[in-house]
Write an enzyme that holds these catalytic residues in place. Sequence first.
Site, PDB file in Angstrom:
ATOM      1  N   TYR A  97       0.792  -1.265   0.176  1.00  0.00           N
ATOM      2  CA  TYR A  97       0.057  -0.083  -0.008  1.00  0.00           C
ATOM      3  C   TYR A  97       0.854   1.339   0.117  1.00  0.00           C
ATOM      4  O   TYR A  97       2.187   1.204   0.357  1.00  0.00           O
ATOM      5  CB  TYR A  97      -1.110  -0.041   1.164  1.00  0.00           C
ATOM      6  CG  TYR A  97      -0.174   0.301   2.555  1.00  0.00           C
ATOM      7  CD1 TYR A  97       0.055   1.501   3.008  1.00  0.00           C
ATOM      8  CD2 TYR A  97       0.258  -0.560   3.251  1.00  0.00           C
ATOM      9  CE1 TYR A  97       0.398   1.878   4.192  1.00  0.00           C
ATOM     10  CE2 TYR A  97       0.695  -0.694   4.561  1.00  0.00           C
ATOM     11  CZ  TYR A  97       1.153   0.689   4.946  1.00  0.00           C
ATOM     12  OH  TYR A  97       1.497   0.788   6.279  1.00  0.00           O
ATOM     13  N   CYS A  98       0.178   2.293  -0.505  1.00  0.00           N
ATOM     14  CA  CYS A  98       0.859   3.789  -0.287  1.00  0.00           C
ATOM     15  C   CYS A  98      -0.034   4.618   0.409  1.00  0.00           C
ATOM     16  O   CYS A  98      -1.148   4.123   1.056  1.00  0.00           O
ATOM     17  CB  CYS A  98       1.458   4.299  -1.526  1.00  0.00           C
ATOM     18  SG  CYS A  98       0.343   4.152  -2.839  1.00  0.00           S
ATOM     19  N   TRP A  99       0.037   5.847  -0.061  1.00  0.00           N
ATOM     20  CA  TRP A  99      -1.123   6.975   0.441  1.00  0.00           C
ATOM     21  C   TRP A  99      -2.400   6.559   0.119  1.00  0.00           C
ATOM     22  O   TRP A  99      -3.204   6.147   1.003  1.00  0.00           O
ATOM     23  CB  TRP A  99      -0.605   8.427   0.386  1.00  0.00           C
ATOM     24  CG  TRP A  99      -1.213   9.230   0.653  1.00  0.00           C
ATOM     25  CD1 TRP A  99      -2.084  10.296  -0.193  1.00  0.00           C
ATOM     26  CD2 TRP A  99      -1.734   9.795   1.990  1.00  0.00           C
ATOM     27  NE1 TRP A  99      -2.864  11.068   0.616  1.00  0.00           N
ATOM     28  CE2 TRP A  99      -3.050  10.581   1.754  1.00  0.00           C
ATOM     29  CE3 TRP A  99      -1.741   9.117   3.258  1.00  0.00           C
ATOM     30  CZ2 TRP A  99      -3.439  11.106   3.057  1.00  0.00           C
ATOM     31  CZ3 TRP A  99      -2.543   9.647   4.172  1.00  0.00           C
ATOM     32  CH2 TRP A  99      -3.386  10.777   4.320  1.00  0.00           C
ATOM     33  N   TYR A 126      -3.218   3.877   2.693  1.00  0.00           N
ATOM     34  CA  TYR A 126      -3.262   3.927   4.179  1.00  0.00           C
ATOM     35  C   TYR A 126      -4.574   4.906   4.374  1.00  0.00           C
ATOM     36  O   TYR A 126      -5.107   4.417   5.599  1.00  0.00           O
ATOM     37  CB  TYR A 126      -2.228   4.848   4.441  1.00  0.00           C
ATOM     38  CG  TYR A 126      -2.219   5.594   5.637  1.00  0.00           C
ATOM     39  CD1 TYR A 126      -1.945   4.707   7.121  1.00  0.00           C
ATOM     40  CD2 TYR A 126      -2.524   6.737   5.839  1.00  0.00           C
ATOM     41  CE1 TYR A 126      -1.905   5.253   8.133  1.00  0.00           C
ATOM     42  CE2 TYR A 126      -2.668   7.218   7.190  1.00  0.00           C
ATOM     43  CZ  TYR A 126      -2.192   6.489   8.426  1.00  0.00           C
ATOM     44  OH  TYR A 126      -2.443   7.135   9.745  1.00  0.00           O
TER      45      TYR A 126
END
Length: 352
Positions: A97-99, A126
């Site tokens: 995952y990222c932002w 996130y």
Amino acid sequence: MKYPALLSFEDVLPRLAEFDAIIDARSPSEYALDHLPGAINCPVLDDAQRITVGTMYKQVNAFEAKKVGAAMVAKNIGQHIETLWLDKPRGWQPLIYCWRGGNRSGAMAHILAKIGWPVVQLDGGYKAYRNHVNLALAETPAPSFKVICGTTGSGKSRLLEVLHAQGAQVLDLEQLAAHRGSVLGNLPSQAQPSQKAFESAIWQRLREFDPARPVFIESESKKVGNVRVPDALMEKMRASPCVALTLSRPNRVRLLMEDYDHFTQHPGTLNVQLDCLLSLYGREKISRWHEMANAGQMPELVDELLLQHYDPAYLRSIDRNFLHYGDAEVLTLDDISEAAFLAAARHLQAGT
């Protein structure tokens, strides 16, 4: 299923413990602020690189920024593969995952999936996780609580540690907050987590509990150092049955001398913290406490702080904030030995 698979947090949540790795592809500073429980940080762009690419977007154009960024991303992902994942078997399944937008995690997921790993990418990143945590903590916790109350130095934290070691369900907010919940509660060797990281830790603990079994928790104020206890959790605590832990003042002084040796062994550090009480007690009294600390009169100083500061503050707040404190079971410790805390823990467990 086709990989990389793009799944929502609701789909991923029941499987969180099944992933071989949870990979946070964001920058180190984003990761440090908060992250999914158990996640490791494998940034596709570090903090300096993010600034470089972002500046190019604004000052040059998106195309040039994307070229430079892509080169950085490719190198960073390659380094992670070489240093972390070359030994992973075909069935190794990471969650990435990222932002929010998915560009950073998408780049990593695409490459790992092309290698042949069954990669899952978190849709919404996130931010989707954080939204879930916010909603979950706004709800009243499911387990029943038993609140350990007691004046400063009565051994509440030690009792929680022993209860946990004996297999009881414990939510130790001071441990999660890296703070002992008073003006002298900061831990010099450990920084407090961010508010978001504190809430993530609470969410993770709550979801691990068996709702059919009680959870032991210490009576806390709304803030533990610089972090705030979620409102729904606070309300549940304050409406729960209480145990009044008691210990003689000489033993409380002994316990605090042991637990706060980072202050009692360093008068200068203690005096800095005592200055926080200046508005309450005035310069004359604080100067006197400074003198006692500098003279090595630590047991006498601790006793005076209990008598004049901590105990009155506790008595003012406990009845007002914890509805069932008047009906609390009284549990008296004879001393601060391991045996005494073990006996107290076993007594509480036998009553649940």
